[in-house]
Design an enzyme around this catalytic site. Structure first.
Site, PDB file in Angstrom:
ATOM      1  N   ASP A  46      47.561  42.834  48.819  1.00  8.69           N
ATOM      2  CA  ASP A  46      47.852  43.814  48.564  1.00  8.69           C
ATOM      3  C   ASP A  46      47.515  44.469  47.580  1.00  8.69           C
ATOM      4  O   ASP A  46      47.732  43.745  46.321  1.00  8.69           O
ATOM      5  CB  ASP A  46      49.327  44.878  49.162  1.00  8.69           C
ATOM      6  CG  ASP A  46      49.076  46.298  49.780  1.00  8.69           C
ATOM      7  OD1 ASP A  46      48.120  46.351  50.251  1.00  8.69           O
ATOM      8  OD2 ASP A  46      50.194  46.344  49.716  1.00  8.69           O
ATOM      9  N   ASP A  54      36.960  51.935  41.687  1.00  6.11           N
ATOM     10  CA  ASP A  54      35.920  51.421  40.931  1.00  6.11           C
ATOM     11  C   ASP A  54      35.542  52.586  39.675  1.00  6.11           C
ATOM     12  O   ASP A  54      35.068  51.737  38.836  1.00  6.11           O
ATOM     13  CB  ASP A  54      35.233  50.428  41.756  1.00  6.11           C
ATOM     14  CG  ASP A  54      35.873  49.255  42.222  1.00  6.11           C
ATOM     15  OD1 ASP A  54      37.210  48.485  41.527  1.00  6.11           O
ATOM     16  OD2 ASP A  54      34.781  48.230  43.132  1.00  6.11           O
TER      17      ASP A  54
END
Length: 204
Positions: A70, A154
């Site tokens: 996670d 990102d």
């Protein structure tokens, strides 16, 4: 002989990253590879808890050595948010990476403190044991998305010591320096040490 492990995900991007980071000594299977198409609950209030929930789910139902991860993006000006809610930041009932990024940038409008950190926790369940591995990378949130590589946040996350986002750096660089890379490196080092110890014991 390769070490075979199930990675409790059907996220193609994460699977590709993990396989690239882990290298040729490991045969990493996805949930689809073991015919698991369940939406595994992630109801814990910590990254560690969610990783363990997913890994235990696979272990209990399929009896296979496995690991799960996670990841949370922790933004200082937002009190550590989105944190455990990173993947469902915009909508609690579904993943929408573009909407997540838009919400993050809105929340930070006019904010000069853009410090953030990405943190990944991996839970490994093997031979009846549970182990946790963490990787963390410091950085900051850009004012607008840049770059075309990667996924999720990102395009807006600039890791420490660079002015480029993960999406601009590309997968080769990201897979060396990212939070996930650091967590996987610890996982792989543990597994290799364990295998070496077993070989030594067999030789006695």
């Amino acid at each position: 002989m390769k070490t075979r492990l199930v990675f409790a995900t059907n996220n193609a991007h994460k699977l590709e990253e993990i396989r690239a980071i882990a290298g040729a000594d490991f045969d990493i299977l996805s949930l689809a590879d073991i015919r698991c198409h369940d939406d595994i609950p992630e109801t814990a209030d910590t990254l560690e808890g969610n990783a363990l929930l997913k890994a235990r789910y696979v272990r209990e139902r399929y009896g296979l050595n496995c690991f799960a991860d996670d990841t949370g993006l922790e933004v200082r000006a937002l009190g550590g948010a989105p944190g455990v809610h990173t993947a469902r930041y915009a909508y609690p009932d579904r993943h929408d990476p573009e909407a997540n990024t838009r919400k993050l940038l809105r929340e930070l409008e006019g904010q000069t403190d853009r410090a953030a950190a990405f943190r990944t926790v991996i839970a490994l369940l093997t031979d009846g044991e549970e182990h946790l591995f963490e990787g963390r990378v410091e950085g900051r949130i850009a004012t607008a998305p840049r770059g075309t590589e990667g996924f999720g946040y990102d395009p807006v996350f600039e890791p420490e010591d660079t002015s480029r986002t993960f999406a601009e750096l590309g997968p080769d660089v990201k897979n060396r320096i990212s939070h996930r890379a650091r967590a996987v490196a610890r996982l792989v080092a543990f597994l290799k040490q364990r295998a070496a110890t077993a070989r030594t014991a067999d030789g006695l």
